[in-house]
Design an enzyme around this catalytic site. Structure first.
Site, mmCIF file in Angstrom:
data_model
loop_
_atom_site.group_PDB
_atom_site.id
_atom_site.type_symbol
_atom_site.label_atom_id
_atom_site.label_comp_id
_atom_site.label_asym_id
_atom_site.label_seq_id
_atom_site.Cartn_x
_atom_site.Cartn_y
_atom_site.Cartn_z
ATOM 1 N N GLY A 12 -24.960 33.386 13.549
ATOM 2 C CA GLY A 12 -25.808 33.527 12.361
ATOM 3 C C GLY A 12 -25.766 32.360 11.395
ATOM 4 C CG HIS A 104 -34.902 26.145 23.085
ATOM 5 N ND1 HIS A 104 -34.323 27.231 23.710
ATOM 6 C CD2 HIS A 104 -34.648 25.071 23.881
ATOM 7 C CE1 HIS A 104 -33.755 26.838 24.838
ATOM 8 N NE2 HIS A 104 -33.934 25.529 24.961
HETATM 9 C C1 GAR Z 1 -28.795 28.005 17.671
HETATM 10 O O1 GAR Z 1 -28.350 26.740 18.068
HETATM 11 C C2 GAR Z 1 -30.179 28.261 18.236
HETATM 12 O O2 GAR Z 1 -30.951 27.106 18.326
HETATM 13 C C3 GAR Z 1 -29.840 28.789 19.605
HETATM 14 O O3 GAR Z 1 -28.723 29.608 19.419
HETATM 15 C C4 GAR Z 1 -27.946 29.084 18.339
HETATM 16 C C5 GAR Z 1 -27.610 30.219 17.402
HETATM 17 O O4 GAR Z 1 -26.671 29.797 16.461
HETATM 18 N N1 GAR Z 1 -30.942 29.479 20.194
HETATM 19 C C6 GAR Z 1 -31.150 29.495 21.492
HETATM 20 O O5 GAR Z 1 -30.442 28.939 22.292
HETATM 21 C C7 GAR Z 1 -32.392 30.269 21.928
HETATM 22 N N2 GAR Z 1 -32.673 30.029 23.299
HETATM 23 P P1 GAR Z 1 -26.441 30.643 15.148
HETATM 24 O O6 GAR Z 1 -26.254 32.087 15.564
HETATM 25 O O7 GAR Z 1 -25.190 30.075 14.542
HETATM 26 O O8 GAR Z 1 -27.642 30.470 14.266
#
Ligand code: GAR
Length: 189
Positions: A12, A104
């Site tokens: 998050g 992404h």
């Molecule tokens: C982020 O880096 C986002 O870009 C990625 O997951 C992470 C979540 O981090 N999303 C994907 O890979 C979607 N395919 P967070 O929970 O710390 O925001």
């Protein structure tokens, strides 16, 4: 006031950054955060930030209209997937045309699709010896990472850099650009 609903499955950090960015905003507010992971750290962040967070299980998402009905009540102007890992059901895509966006952590169409999330993406980028990576903010359709691209931001990487260093660089891009792109979309800029 324009309303955002955030979806997240993990830590998050993007949710926290987006909530902080829009706190006190004159035209945009965060209605709530929805998560499919009961123990996701994003829920702790929401508790600290004072943002309502709701958990739903996979059945409540894919096989029943529960999440769809909730969203119809909230009437969000934008649904933002911020590290959300389930595929969005077609009923939801149809109910909110061009109102669901995703971030992404790579330069789509490279390194997208099922199983390509978080660290897996950066590991694949490193394994290929890419000289650059970045982030893609795109509309969501029925297929993983295939919706129309809204904005991309790049960063150079070198052979010596580790997966952790690549991750940090990409997270920095997310923190800098994601809230701004959301604001631009909602304010028609
Ligand atoms: C982020 O880096 C986002 O870009 C990625 O997951 C992470 C979540 O981090 N999303 C994907 O890979 C979607 N395919 P967070 O929970 O710390 O925001």
């Amino acid at each position: 006031m324009k309303r955002i609903v955030l979806f997240a499955s993990g830590s998050g950090s993007n949710v926290e950054n987006i909530v902080k960015y829009f706190t006190g905003h004159s035209d945009i507010t965060i209605s709530c955060v929805l998560t499919n992971k009961r123990d996701a750290y994003v829920i702790d962040r929401c508790n600290k930030l004072g943002v309502p967070a709701f958990y739903f299980n996979k059945a409540g998402f894919t096989n029943s209209p529960l999440v769809l009905e909730l969203l119809k009540c909230i009437k969000p102007d934008l649904i933002v997937l911020a590290g959300f890992l389930l595929k969005i059901p077609s009923e939801l895509v149809e109910a909110f045309p061009r109102k669901i966006i995703n971030i992404h952590p790579a330069l789509l169409p490279k390194y997208g699709g099922k199983g390509m999330y978080g660290r897996h993406v950066h590991t694949a980028v490193k394994a290929r010896g890419e000289s650059e990576t970045g982030i893609t903010i795109h509309y969501v359709n029925e297929h993983y990472d295939k919706g129309a691209i809204i904005r991309q931001f790049k960063v150079g990487i070198s052979e010596e850099e580790t997966v952790d260093q690549i991750t940090t660089k990409v997270q920095f891009l997310e923190q800098i650009h994601f809230p701004q792109v959301i604001e631009d979309l909602l304010l028609g800029r």
